[in-house]
Enzyme design. Structure first.
Site, PDB file in Angstrom:
ATOM      1  N   ASP A   1       0.801  -1.263   0.108  1.00  0.00           N
ATOM      2  CA  ASP A   1       0.031   0.081  -0.066  1.00  0.00           C
ATOM      3  C   ASP A   1       0.910   1.313  -0.165  1.00  0.00           C
ATOM      4  O   ASP A   1       1.836   1.209   0.753  1.00  0.00           O
ATOM      5  CB  ASP A   1      -1.039   0.024   1.017  1.00  0.00           C
ATOM      6  CG  ASP A   1      -2.103   1.140   0.975  1.00  0.00           C
ATOM      7  OD1 ASP A   1      -2.650   1.189   0.074  1.00  0.00           O
ATOM      8  OD2 ASP A   1      -2.306   1.667   1.898  1.00  0.00           O
TER       9      ASP A   1
ATOM     10  N   HIS B   1      -3.823  14.199   0.495  1.00  0.00           N
ATOM     11  CA  HIS B   1      -4.034  13.250   1.842  1.00  0.00           C
ATOM     12  C   HIS B   1      -3.163  13.405   2.544  1.00  0.00           C
ATOM     13  O   HIS B   1      -3.192  13.742   3.883  1.00  0.00           O
ATOM     14  CB  HIS B   1      -4.459  11.884   1.095  1.00  0.00           C
ATOM     15  CG  HIS B   1      -4.396  10.840   2.465  1.00  0.00           C
ATOM     16  ND1 HIS B   1      -5.450  10.764   3.272  1.00  0.00           N
ATOM     17  CD2 HIS B   1      -3.513  10.000   2.895  1.00  0.00           C
ATOM     18  CE1 HIS B   1      -4.781   9.898   4.129  1.00  0.00           C
ATOM     19  NE2 HIS B   1      -3.779   9.335   3.870  1.00  0.00           N
TER      20      HIS B   1
ATOM     21  N   LYS C   1      -3.424  -1.632   9.950  1.00  0.00           N
ATOM     22  CA  LYS C   1      -3.997  -1.978   8.525  1.00  0.00           C
ATOM     23  C   LYS C   1      -4.247  -3.331   8.173  1.00  0.00           C
ATOM     24  O   LYS C   1      -4.389  -3.773   7.033  1.00  0.00           O
ATOM     25  CB  LYS C   1      -2.945  -1.279   7.653  1.00  0.00           C
ATOM     26  CG  LYS C   1      -2.413   0.189   7.800  1.00  0.00           C
ATOM     27  CD  LYS C   1      -3.600   0.970   7.262  1.00  0.00           C
ATOM     28  CE  LYS C   1      -2.769   2.434   7.389  1.00  0.00           C
ATOM     29  NZ  LYS C   1      -3.988   3.426   6.585  1.00  0.00           N
TER      30      LYS C   1
ATOM     31  N   THR D   1      -8.854  -5.455   4.212  1.00  0.00           N
ATOM     32  CA  THR D   1      -8.758  -4.652   3.063  1.00  0.00           C
ATOM     33  C   THR D   1      -9.703  -5.095   2.168  1.00  0.00           C
ATOM     34  O   THR D   1      -9.693  -6.204   1.730  1.00  0.00           O
ATOM     35  CB  THR D   1      -7.289  -4.673   2.450  1.00  0.00           C
ATOM     36  OG1 THR D   1      -6.298  -4.291   3.268  1.00  0.00           O
ATOM     37  CG2 THR D   1      -7.135  -3.611   1.045  1.00  0.00           C
TER      38      THR D   1
ATOM     39  N   GLU E   1      -9.362   4.338  -1.917  1.00  0.00           N
ATOM     40  CA  GLU E   1      -7.895   3.930  -2.676  1.00  0.00           C
ATOM     41  C   GLU E   1      -8.312   3.217  -3.969  1.00  0.00           C
ATOM     42  O   GLU E   1      -9.547   2.733  -4.199  1.00  0.00           O
ATOM     43  CB  GLU E   1      -6.906   3.034  -2.044  1.00  0.00           C
ATOM     44  CG  GLU E   1      -6.685   3.793  -0.731  1.00  0.00           C
ATOM     45  CD  GLU E   1      -5.354   3.113  -0.338  1.00  0.00           C
ATOM     46  OE1 GLU E   1      -4.588   2.414  -0.905  1.00  0.00           O
ATOM     47  OE2 GLU E   1      -5.146   3.258   1.022  1.00  0.00           O
TER      48      GLU E   1
ATOM     49  N   TYR F   1       3.035   3.143  15.050  1.00  0.00           N
ATOM     50  CA  TYR F   1       3.728   3.470  13.665  1.00  0.00           C
ATOM     51  C   TYR F   1       4.897   3.930  13.551  1.00  0.00           C
ATOM     52  O   TYR F   1       5.988   3.585  12.526  1.00  0.00           O
ATOM     53  CB  TYR F   1       2.585   4.260  12.797  1.00  0.00           C
ATOM     54  CG  TYR F   1       2.897   5.768  12.832  1.00  0.00           C
ATOM     55  CD1 TYR F   1       3.674   6.489  11.772  1.00  0.00           C
ATOM     56  CD2 TYR F   1       2.549   6.638  13.994  1.00  0.00           C
ATOM     57  CE1 TYR F   1       3.743   7.683  11.931  1.00  0.00           C
ATOM     58  CE2 TYR F   1       2.698   8.002  14.197  1.00  0.00           C
ATOM     59  CZ  TYR F   1       3.427   8.555  12.957  1.00  0.00           C
ATOM     60  OH  TYR F   1       3.699   9.915  13.223  1.00  0.00           O
TER      61      TYR F   1
ATOM     62  N   GLU G   1     -10.104   4.315   3.852  1.00  0.00           N
ATOM     63  CA  GLU G   1      -9.143   5.037   3.126  1.00  0.00           C
ATOM     64  C   GLU G   1      -9.565   4.390   1.577  1.00  0.00           C
ATOM     65  O   GLU G   1      -9.956   3.544   1.157  1.00  0.00           O
ATOM     66  CB  GLU G   1      -7.673   4.641   3.018  1.00  0.00           C
ATOM     67  CG  GLU G   1      -7.229   5.113   4.642  1.00  0.00           C
ATOM     68  CD  GLU G   1      -5.759   5.198   4.686  1.00  0.00           C
ATOM     69  OE1 GLU G   1      -5.017   4.519   4.094  1.00  0.00           O
ATOM     70  OE2 GLU G   1      -5.193   5.947   5.652  1.00  0.00           O
TER      71      GLU G   1
ATOM     72  N   GLN H   1      -2.868   3.027  15.054  1.00  0.00           N
ATOM     73  CA  GLN H   1      -1.606   3.358  14.134  1.00  0.00           C
ATOM     74  C   GLN H   1      -0.980   4.258  14.931  1.00  0.00           C
ATOM     75  O   GLN H   1       0.098   4.410  14.737  1.00  0.00           O
ATOM     76  CB  GLN H   1      -2.418   3.869  12.840  1.00  0.00           C
ATOM     77  CG  GLN H   1      -1.480   4.413  11.729  1.00  0.00           C
ATOM     78  CD  GLN H   1      -2.410   4.869  10.502  1.00  0.00           C
ATOM     79  OE1 GLN H   1      -3.359   4.857  10.483  1.00  0.00           O
ATOM     80  NE2 GLN H   1      -1.624   5.381   9.736  1.00  0.00           N
TER      81      GLN H   1
ATOM     82  N   GLU I   1      -9.676  12.926   7.692  1.00  0.00           N
ATOM     83  CA  GLU I   1      -9.711  13.996   7.037  1.00  0.00           C
ATOM     84  C   GLU I   1     -11.053  14.766   7.167  1.00  0.00           C
ATOM     85  O   GLU I   1     -11.099  16.049   7.264  1.00  0.00           O
ATOM     86  CB  GLU I   1      -9.161  14.092   5.516  1.00  0.00           C
ATOM     87  CG  GLU I   1      -7.790  13.336   5.514  1.00  0.00           C
ATOM     88  CD  GLU I   1      -7.592  12.802   3.999  1.00  0.00           C
ATOM     89  OE1 GLU I   1      -7.290  13.712   3.283  1.00  0.00           O
ATOM     90  OE2 GLU I   1      -7.582  11.922   3.886  1.00  0.00           O
TER      91      GLU I   1
ATOM     92  N   ARG J   1      -7.115   4.155  13.521  1.00  0.00           N
ATOM     93  CA  ARG J   1      -6.316   5.227  13.582  1.00  0.00           C
ATOM     94  C   ARG J   1      -5.742   5.487  15.069  1.00  0.00           C
ATOM     95  O   ARG J   1      -4.658   5.873  15.334  1.00  0.00           O
ATOM     96  CB  ARG J   1      -7.355   6.616  13.321  1.00  0.00           C
ATOM     97  CG  ARG J   1      -7.715   6.731  12.114  1.00  0.00           C
ATOM     98  CD  ARG J   1      -6.924   7.005  11.077  1.00  0.00           C
ATOM     99  NE  ARG J   1      -7.263   6.920   9.752  1.00  0.00           N
ATOM    100  CZ  ARG J   1      -6.767   7.004   8.687  1.00  0.00           C
ATOM    101  NH1 ARG J   1      -5.467   6.331   8.715  1.00  0.00           N
ATOM    102  NH2 ARG J   1      -7.199   6.882   7.416  1.00  0.00           N
TER     103      ARG J   1
ATOM    104  N   ASP K   1      -9.039   0.718   2.014  1.00  0.00           N
ATOM    105  CA  ASP K   1      -7.835   0.530   3.285  1.00  0.00           C
ATOM    106  C   ASP K   1      -8.415   0.489   4.583  1.00  0.00           C
ATOM    107  O   ASP K   1      -7.958   1.721   5.147  1.00  0.00           O
ATOM    108  CB  ASP K   1      -6.512   0.963   2.776  1.00  0.00           C
ATOM    109  CG  ASP K   1      -5.398   0.482   3.713  1.00  0.00           C
ATOM    110  OD1 ASP K   1      -5.234  -0.365   4.265  1.00  0.00           O
ATOM    111  OD2 ASP K   1      -4.503   1.621   3.884  1.00  0.00           O
TER     112      ASP K   1
HETATM  113 CA    CA Z   1      -3.716   3.387   2.751  1.00  0.00          CA
END
Ligand code: CA
Length: 417
Positions: A124, A131, A251, A255, A199, A242, A197, A238, A361, A235, A231
């Site tokens: 990914d 973004h 993640k 998916t 994508e 991360y 997400e 993460q 976002e 949060r 995806d």
């Molecule tokens: Ca992603």
């Protein structure tokens, strides 16, 4: 390019996602038959396994009785083009095979969709500039939003193929370790900031040997087709995990992809260039031509049993790097890529607030709740919510649709004491 007319009348409507120009590849089952290869045409699916059994593809090197499209992918671009040519001839208005083929059409409402291909590995990326700017601004402020490498390479991480699932699969809220900013120690439990997400996924149909890099043109030639990709992201998990190696459990739990592989050939009329470079790329990542696509995208959210609200609309043409550039970058070190590899574009957001491809976002980190058409508010996803991605490239009197990429959130599993 205009609409190609088919003897399947529903395929000639300007509104169908699946005109003869599209011919996307999926795997379907009915109550009478196990999973098999099919091609969507209008409001029907053509049973490709049955067409093969009639001998209408012969002689043809690839097999279509394997409940995945990997075998055709293995046979390379000449076989891809030949197969599409045969299919187009069978389904075109006035075809001599009309009477033979018609009994092999199954109405779309009567089928269940399965994974269209076996995912070999999943990578990914983080290649949407709006973004990356939004997320970077939230975490580091606008001056430091983009990491110093961002305008020079498409940033990515190796994800999990094992949990890539087809649209319609329920998603269990992940458990994990999190740490609130004001807490002294981390805690364990269900994710509280579950997100999407938006994508696109590029499906790789070619290979490069370990040690051999590929050019951006060779990378584009290796791409078999595209799907919508969600995806799913935890949060809060993460944020704690991360650094310094990137996302891991946040993640890894799921998916989702749309069930129909839209071929690169169907998207050919919609090629477009990536935006102007803010810093010149090094030669190995420069595109020799347009390798991005003009595809309208949307996201809806529906609380359990309620109507869906459109929460974002954007376009794939907003990406800073194309899938071909990402694939070329992936192989620069000599990393071997294989048939069935799946490459996520990274979240696709446009410049406006209504064009943001994640709840992180859209609600600015949960600080600005959204109001849905039902009157309910949301910051992140609640149990029972259904999230759906959709996408279509719009031509002259026809469109190339992807079918929905949808998933409903189920409550987290409890751990034994
Ligand atoms: Ca992603």
């Amino acid at each position: 390019m205009t609409l190609l007319r088919s003897w399947v009348e529903s395929a000639n409507s300007a509104d169908t996602p699946f005109p003869l120009n599209n011919l996307p590849y999926g795997v379907f089952s009915t109550k009478d038959c196990p999973p098999r290869c099919g091609v969507a045409i209008g409001d029907m699916v053509l049973d490709v396994t049955a067409v093969e059994q009639l001998g209408l593809f012969h002689p043809f090197p690839a097999r279509f009785d394997l409940a995945s499209w990997n075998d055709l992918m293995e046979h390379g671009p000449r076989a891809w083009a030949k197969f599409r040519e045969i299919l187009t001839a069978l389904l075109t208005e006035g075809s001599d095979e009309h009477a033979q083929i018609e009994p092999l059409l199954v109405p779309l409402p009567d089928i269940k969709m399965h994974m269209p291909f076996k995912v070999t590995e999943f990578t990914d990326f983080y290649a949407g500039k709006h973004h990356a700017m939004n997320v970077g601004t939230m975490f580091r402020g606008p001056e430091n939003a983009l990491p110093p490498n961002w305008l020079h390479i498409p940033i990515g991480y190796n994800g999990r193929a094992s949990t890539v699932v087809v649209s319609g699969t329920d998603i269990v809220r992940p458990n994990g370790q999190t740490k609130a900013p004001d807490a002294e120690v981390p805690s364990f439990g269900p994710c509280k900031r579950l997100d999407i997400e938006l994508e696109m996924g590029a499906i790789i149909g070619g290979t490069n040997a370990m040690g051999d890099p590929v050019t951006v043109q060779q990378a584009d030639d290796m791409i078999f087709g595209y799907v919508l990709l969600n995806d799913w992201s935890a949060r809060d998990i993460q944020a704690w995990e991360y650094q310094p190696l990137g996302p891991f459990q946040a993640k890894a739990f799921a998916t989702s992809i749309s069930p129909w592989i839209v071929t690169k050939e169907a998207l050919e009329p919609f090629r477009t260039s990536t935006p102007a470079r803010e810093k010149d790329l090094l030669a190995h990542l420069v595109e020799p031509g347009p390798m991005l696509y003009d595809i309208d995208l949307a996201v809806t959210m529906a609380p359990k049993g309620k109507v869906a609200t459109t929460i974002a609309r954007t376009n794939y043409n907003q990406m800073y790097y194309s899938a071909a550039q990402q694939l070329a970058h992936h192989a620069t070190s000599g990393c071997a890529m294989n048939v069935g590899d799946l490459i996520g574009s990274g979240t696709i957001s446009g410049p406006e607030k209504s064009e943001r491809g994640s709840l992180l976002e859209l609600t600015w980190g949960g600080k600005e709740p959204m109001t849905l058409d039902t009157g309910e508010t949301r910051t992140f996803i609640e149990d029972g919510d259904t999230l759906t991605l959709s996408g279509a490239a719009k031509g002259d009197g026809y469109q190339i649709g992807f079918g929905a990429c949808t998933g409903t959130i189920r409550p987290a599993k409890s751990f034994p004491e």
